[in-house]
Motif scaffolding. Structure first.
Motif, PDB file in Angstrom:
ATOM      1  N   LEU A  54       0.884  -1.034   0.040  1.00 44.56           N
ATOM      2  CA  LEU A  54       0.026   0.022   0.080  1.00 44.56           C
ATOM      3  C   LEU A  54       0.853   1.312  -0.061  1.00 44.56           C
ATOM      4  N   ILE A  55       2.211   1.208   0.610  1.00 46.44           N
ATOM      5  CA  ILE A  55       2.968   2.457   0.623  1.00 46.44           C
ATOM      6  C   ILE A  55       3.341   2.612  -0.948  1.00 46.44           C
ATOM      7  N   SER A  56       3.211   1.766  -1.909  1.00 48.89           N
ATOM      8  CA  SER A  56       3.560   1.909  -3.129  1.00 48.89           C
ATOM      9  C   SER A  56       2.424   2.820  -3.592  1.00 48.89           C
ATOM     10  N   ASP A  57       1.123   2.691  -3.336  1.00 47.28           N
ATOM     11  CA  ASP A  57       0.094   3.738  -3.573  1.00 47.28           C
ATOM     12  C   ASP A  57       0.323   4.985  -3.246  1.00 47.28           C
ATOM     13  N   VAL A  58       0.664   5.114  -1.903  1.00 50.85           N
ATOM     14  CA  VAL A  58       1.088   6.422  -1.666  1.00 50.85           C
ATOM     15  C   VAL A  58       2.210   7.281  -2.305  1.00 50.85           C
ATOM     16  N   ALA A  62       1.820  10.588  -4.489  1.00 52.82           N
ATOM     17  CA  ALA A  62       2.668  11.700  -4.015  1.00 52.82           C
ATOM     18  C   ALA A  62       3.642  12.090  -4.974  1.00 52.82           C
ATOM     19  N   ALA A  63       3.857  11.189  -5.933  1.00 49.10           N
ATOM     20  CA  ALA A  63       4.827  11.708  -6.934  1.00 49.10           C
ATOM     21  C   ALA A  63       4.453  12.674  -7.972  1.00 49.10           C
ATOM     22  N   LEU A  64       2.977  12.857  -7.908  1.00 46.81           N
ATOM     23  CA  LEU A  64       2.591  13.728  -9.023  1.00 46.81           C
ATOM     24  C   LEU A  64       3.210  15.054  -8.630  1.00 46.81           C
ATOM     25  N   PRO A  65       2.789  15.794  -7.358  1.00 40.69           N
ATOM     26  CA  PRO A  65       3.439  17.278  -7.197  1.00 40.69           C
ATOM     27  C   PRO A  65       4.846  17.328  -7.497  1.00 40.69           C
ATOM     28  N   ILE A  94      11.851  12.487  -5.087  1.00 35.64           N
ATOM     29  CA  ILE A  94      11.731  13.562  -4.169  1.00 35.64           C
ATOM     30  C   ILE A  94      10.436  13.569  -3.504  1.00 35.64           C
ATOM     31  N   THR A  95       9.336  13.690  -4.145  1.00 34.39           N
ATOM     32  CA  THR A  95       7.994  13.914  -3.353  1.00 34.39           C
ATOM     33  C   THR A  95       7.451  12.258  -2.782  1.00 34.39           C
ATOM     34  N   GLY A  96       7.688  11.439  -3.724  1.00 28.58           N
ATOM     35  CA  GLY A  96       7.284  10.298  -3.361  1.00 28.58           C
ATOM     36  C   GLY A  96       7.995   9.892  -1.947  1.00 28.58           C
ATOM     37  N   THR A  97       9.419   9.770  -2.058  1.00 28.96           N
ATOM     38  CA  THR A  97      10.033   9.590  -0.901  1.00 28.96           C
ATOM     39  C   THR A  97       9.552  10.366   0.414  1.00 28.96           C
ATOM     40  N   LEU A  98       9.384  11.689   0.188  1.00 30.40           N
ATOM     41  CA  LEU A  98       8.894  12.622   1.435  1.00 30.40           C
ATOM     42  C   LEU A  98       7.656  12.183   1.899  1.00 30.40           C
ATOM     43  N   ALA A  99       6.872  11.598   1.018  1.00 31.15           N
ATOM     44  CA  ALA A  99       5.372  11.302   1.526  1.00 31.15           C
ATOM     45  C   ALA A  99       5.396   9.839   2.091  1.00 31.15           C
ATOM     46  N   ALA A 117      -2.297   7.016   8.594  1.00 30.55           N
ATOM     47  CA  ALA A 117      -1.084   7.915   8.213  1.00 30.55           C
ATOM     48  C   ALA A 117      -0.968   8.133   6.711  1.00 30.55           C
ATOM     49  N   MET A 118      -0.946   6.713   5.997  1.00 31.36           N
ATOM     50  CA  MET A 118      -0.803   6.662   4.636  1.00 31.36           C
ATOM     51  C   MET A 118      -1.809   7.509   3.924  1.00 31.36           C
ATOM     52  N   ALA A 119      -3.160   7.391   4.293  1.00 31.55           N
ATOM     53  CA  ALA A 119      -4.317   8.132   3.787  1.00 31.55           C
ATOM     54  C   ALA A 119      -4.044   9.747   3.910  1.00 31.55           C
ATOM     55  N   ILE A 120      -3.415  10.069   4.923  1.00 28.85           N
ATOM     56  CA  ILE A 120      -3.293  11.515   5.352  1.00 28.85           C
ATOM     57  C   ILE A 120      -2.110  12.015   4.084  1.00 28.85           C
ATOM     58  N   SER A 121      -1.070  11.131   4.251  1.00 33.42           N
ATOM     59  CA  SER A 121       0.066  11.841   3.361  1.00 33.42           C
ATOM     60  C   SER A 121      -0.482  11.773   2.125  1.00 33.42           C
ATOM     61  N   MET A 122      -1.050  10.437   1.552  1.00 30.33           N
ATOM     62  CA  MET A 122      -1.400  10.356   0.224  1.00 30.33           C
ATOM     63  C   MET A 122      -2.244  11.728  -0.260  1.00 30.33           C
ATOM     64  N   THR A 123      -3.330  11.923   0.445  1.00 31.32           N
ATOM     65  CA  THR A 123      -4.101  12.733   0.060  1.00 31.32           C
ATOM     66  C   THR A 123      -3.572  14.446   0.029  1.00 31.32           C
ATOM     67  N   THR A 124      -2.829  14.745   1.107  1.00 26.76           N
ATOM     68  CA  THR A 124      -2.136  15.853   1.253  1.00 26.76           C
ATOM     69  C   THR A 124      -1.140  16.390   0.044  1.00 26.76           C
TER      70      THR A 124
END
Lengths: 325, 305, 250
Positions: A54-58, A62-65, A94-99, A117-124
């Protein structure tokens, strides 16, 4: 919003493989997606075994920004092509790792559980990405056409340079996996013994994480970020049903990912006006279902039948036992 | 009612409707399942739209919610086969359903014209366009009343099943002994979450709805020790975020839901940092006393031996 | 007692999870060549003691030494068998691959196991009677076979000190007998073995030393004189299992 494939569509209704492969662009599409599928599938095997699906989904969302920020930096500060694959990959890593770090920090430091925590990180991060996307489309940046493809991918946008970058970055990640095979295996299977024997957990985790992030972001152009999780999770899950060894699983997973992606890309172009990512995801899912149903040792159908028969026999036995008593 | 007021009220109602069930989603550790649901309802919505022709229709909302339930039941089935490791079952089903939805969108399935961008993050302003008029008076967006209805439904469900939900969350086996049908209750609850996700789709899309569902409750969880307090704080945070998100989107001329998601995330971090700092300060004040206490008990236990 | 050199020793070891003390001031000493059983009720901190000594859990106070040195300097002399419940049995690895993992420590970073390592792994499998199952996936084994496969991996490490976390959990009589034979062999060679065990009745069957643990050390020393009713009762604080055992033992 929809990938502009109209110029490809001309021949789409009578596309046969010979015609497909004689076309330079189609060949590029096929090779590009195959490389992506291969790398994501092979490296995804370790993500699967570390139970990091699931962290792969995050990371994917998160790689988009990151990719969009790389685009902005390229056009405004350096005046170079904002859609260069290498820049995208760097920004996305960079952003994928940060997330991922953000999610792990929340879970470790607060009483919020890891899934939340994953949901929060992903949506933000994804929300921020969508703000950036709106900002870019609303302003006259050079080369912003097709930037929406980062969401679901457009295999037809893969250039020769992109292909070279994918192969180079993918080879680097696969190289890390091969060199540190023994360490990756032991850390995934028995983290306690791994640490006891003196292998520094932090070093292995960083290396493994790097390969997983690369596996996810490498697909940005061809398949987009939103569905990348399927490229990392589905092939290993399917491969696990057919093999009992780790080398077997990694190879088969890479093979399923590569062939599935190539075939999906071929389908998406043959169909005409459809994004590539979703088609490949469906091909991979079909392979998974087939594996769950048909694998000789683990098939759900055979297992269910065997269990049913065993139960029936046992019931007979118990009944006859009862009657003789 | 003015259009702007309508949008603001819609943002608040949507936030509140999502945030209430979010409390139990967070406590039951189902956040990533909801992520799966929110992706998976897309094909259901499009098929429903092709049949009904109205995104706010209750028929569509209930019908499409069934697709969300597919993810819940599919995850359970995949887990029970025992053939897959760790959290993989949760990552396998929803991408395929979402992919079907995206293909429908991009192929103009049954002439449903839906922007992919809107499918992902919705459009609050567009959702508030159609007004409801009673006796010639505009009483706000029609969609607002759909969400209000769902808010009542969610609040009602939680009020009725609050005790059962609480027990099944914290003591599942005990709940089963008490005769609570935990699995049925869970399925019903997840169906309601799925309904909420579908209903909110028009305003916040398939991906960011999880932010509205999960983040206010998670923020409240940081600073509450009682369920009733957590509910109150969740509701307050949901509304603050809706107002702030609307304002940011208005100033920056951007999407409301994305602005809300970012605001909720930043607020969560702020609250988490503040909470930790407060705890540390409190601990420092008691440090001397406490460390003496700990070593005293350790010494005592040692001398017993 | 004091003349025997110690295989491992902890001094004033205390471990706290969050703000809950798990171990308090543990001074644990294992004489070289002994077979030490650690017993105590659930949650007594048995596994934690091992983990803290090996540096896998950070202690709040105290430290441990192995053969008089810190663990980092003598890693290769210490072997480990994990608790069965903590193993991912669906991991795609075969019995022989599992045993080969025992050689990873001496190989160090990057170097791969070769023919010599595989031969050693095979020899260890023969010692635990698992040679015929070498190419089986670990999940396809019975409970006893699983433990014997992991014992083989520990043997490949060829350590002087073995830590085993509940090695007899869920295994058949035949496997248990086979494992006890191997343990006796090791003991005869002068190796030291530390076993976390929870079946009170069989502790003295293969342990010559016993430590009764319940967050702190209740008693520790040679078997018969340590494993007394009073000590057991104190360690278990009138838990049902111990009462039944004591009643049976008369």
């Amino acid at each position: 919003m929809v990938p502009k494939l109209s110029w490809l569509r001309l021949d789409s209704h009578h596309m046969d493989p010979v015609e497909f492969f004689s076309n330079h662009i189609f060949r590029m599409v096929f090779l590009g997606t195959t490389v992506i599928g291969l790398v994501a599938g092979a490296l995804g095997a370790f993500a699967y075994l570390r139970k990091q699906s699931l962290i792969s989904d995050v990371i994917g969302h998160a790689a988009l920004p990151g990719a969009l920020l790389a685009f902005l930096a390229a056009v405004t500060m350096f005046g170079v092509n904002g859609r260069s694959m290498l820049l995208l990959v760097i920004g996305a890593v960079i952003t994928g790792t940060l997330a991922a770090l953000f999610a792990n920090t929340i879970a470790a430091r607060t009483k919020v559980a890891i899934d939340t925590a994953m949901a929060i990180s992903m949506t933000t991060f994804f929300g921020f990405g969508m703000l950036l996307l709106r900002f870019i489309t609303n302003n006259p940046f050079p080369g912003k056409g097709g930037i929406q493809d980062y969401l679901f991918g457009n295999a037809a946008s893969i250039t020769r340079a992109d292909l070279t970058t994918s192969i180079a970055v993918g080879a680097l990640a696969m190289g890390l996996m091969v060199v540190f095979w023994k360490e990756f295996t032991l850390r995934s299977f028995d983290p306690v013994l791994s640490t006891m024997l003196g292998f520094k957990a932090r070093i292995i985790d960083t290396l493994m994480f790097t390969t997983i992030v690369i596996a996810i972001v490498i697909g940005v152009k061809a398949v987009g970020f939103v569905l990348m999780v399927a490229f990392v999770v589905t092939p290993p899950a399917a491969a696990r049903q057919w093999t009992n060894t780790l080398p077997g699983m990694v190879m088969l997973s890479g093979l399923i990912g590569g062939l599935g992606s190539g075939f999906g890309a071929y389908l998406s172009i043959s169909l005409g006006n459809v994004p590539t990512g979703p088609v490949i995801v469906l091909v991979l899912f079909a392979i998974l279902l087939f594996s769950l149903l048909a694998s000789p040792k683990r098939s759900v159908v055979i297992t269910a039948l065997r269990r049913m028969r065993a139960r029936r026999a046992l019931k007979q036995e118990l009944i006859s036992e009862g009657s003789t008593r | 009612m003015s259009y702007i007021l309508g949008v603001v009220l819609l943002a608040c109602t949507t936030a509140l409707t999502c945030a209430l069930p979010g409390v139990f989603v967070v406590l039951r550790k189902h956040s990533m399942i909801v992520d799966g649901i929110s992706h998976a309802v897309l094909p259901g919505i499009i098929i429903g739209f092709a049949i009904v022709g109205d995104l706010d229709s209750p028929v569509l909302i209930l019908g499409a919610a069934v697709t969300g339930l597919l993810v819940v039941l599919g995850n359970e089935w995949l887990t029970e086969t025992g053939l897959l490791a760790g959290d993989a079952p949760q990552g396998l089903i929803f991408p395929s359903l979402f992919a079907v939805g995206i293909l429908m969108v991009s192929m103009d399935f049954q002439h449903v014209h839906l922007d992919t961008h809107v499918a992902l993050v919705g459009d609050m302003n567009l959702a508030a366009v159609i007004p409801l008029t009673v006796g010639g008076v505009n009483i706000g967006p029609e969609y607002l009343y759909v969400m209000l209805g769902l808010l009542l439904l969610n609040a009602g469900f939680i009020a009725v099943f609050s005790r059962a939900l609480k027990i099944t969350t914290f003591a599942r086996q005990f709940a089963e002994i008490l005769g609570i049908r935990t699995r049925l209750l869970n399925t019903a609850f997840m169906f309601l979450v799925s309904v909420t996700v579908v209903a909110a789709f028009n305003a916040v899309g398939a991906i960011l709805v999880i932010s509205l569902l999960v983040v206010p409750a998670a923020t409240a969880q940081l600073i509450s020790t009682r369920l009733s307090v957590m509910f109150a704080l969740t509701a307050a945070i949901a509304i603050i975020g809706a107002l702030a998100g609307f304002w940011i989107a208005y100033v920056l001329d951007t999407g409301t839901s994305a602005a809300m998601a970012v605001f909720y995330g930043v607020l969560f971090v702020a609250v988490a940092v503040a909470e930790r700092t407060a705890t540390r300060l409190r601990r420092n004040r008691h440090q001397d006393v406490k460390s003496e206490e700990t070593s005293a008990t350790l010494v005592r236990s040692a001398s017993v031996r | 007692m004091t003349s025997t050199p110690l295989a491992c020793e902890s001094q004033d070891l205390s471990v706290v999870y969050r703000d809950e003390p798990v171990l308090r001031h543990v001074n644990f000493r294992v004489p070289t060549g002994s077979v030490m059983g650690i017993v105590g009720p659930n949650g007594a901190g048995k596994s934690t003691l091992i983990k803290a000594m090996l540096g896998l859990v950070k202690p709040l106070t105290g430290h441990a030494t192995f053969f008089g040195q810190p663990f980092g300097d003598v890693r290769k002399r210490v072997g480990y068998m994990p608790q069965s419940a903590s193993v991912d049995w669906d991991f795609p690895t075969t019995v022989i691959d599992l045993a080969v993992m025992g050689t990873y420590g001496e190989l160090g970073w990057i170097r791969r196991p070769g023919k010599a390592e595989r031969a050693r792994a095979m020899a260890a499998l023969e010692m635990t009677g698992m040679q015929d199952f070498a190419s089986r996936q670990i999940g396809e084994l019975s409970g006893g076979q699983r433990q014997r496969a992991f014992l083989a991996r520990a043997l490949v490490q060829a350590p002087d000190l073995y830590f085993m976390d509940e090695p007899f959990q869920g295994i058949d009589a035949k496997s248990q007998q086979a494992m006890i034979e191997v343990l006796k062999d090791l003991s005869a060679q002068g190796k030291t073995i530390v076993i976390v065990h929870h079946h009170l009745a069989s502790v003295l069957d293969f342990c010559d030393h016993v430590t009764l643990l319940n967050k702190r050390i209740i008693a520790s020393g040679p078997g018969p004189e340590t494993f007394t009713k009073d000590n057991i009762r104190m360690a278990y604080e009138a838990s049902d299992g111990a009462e039944a055992f004591l009643a049976e033992a008369g």
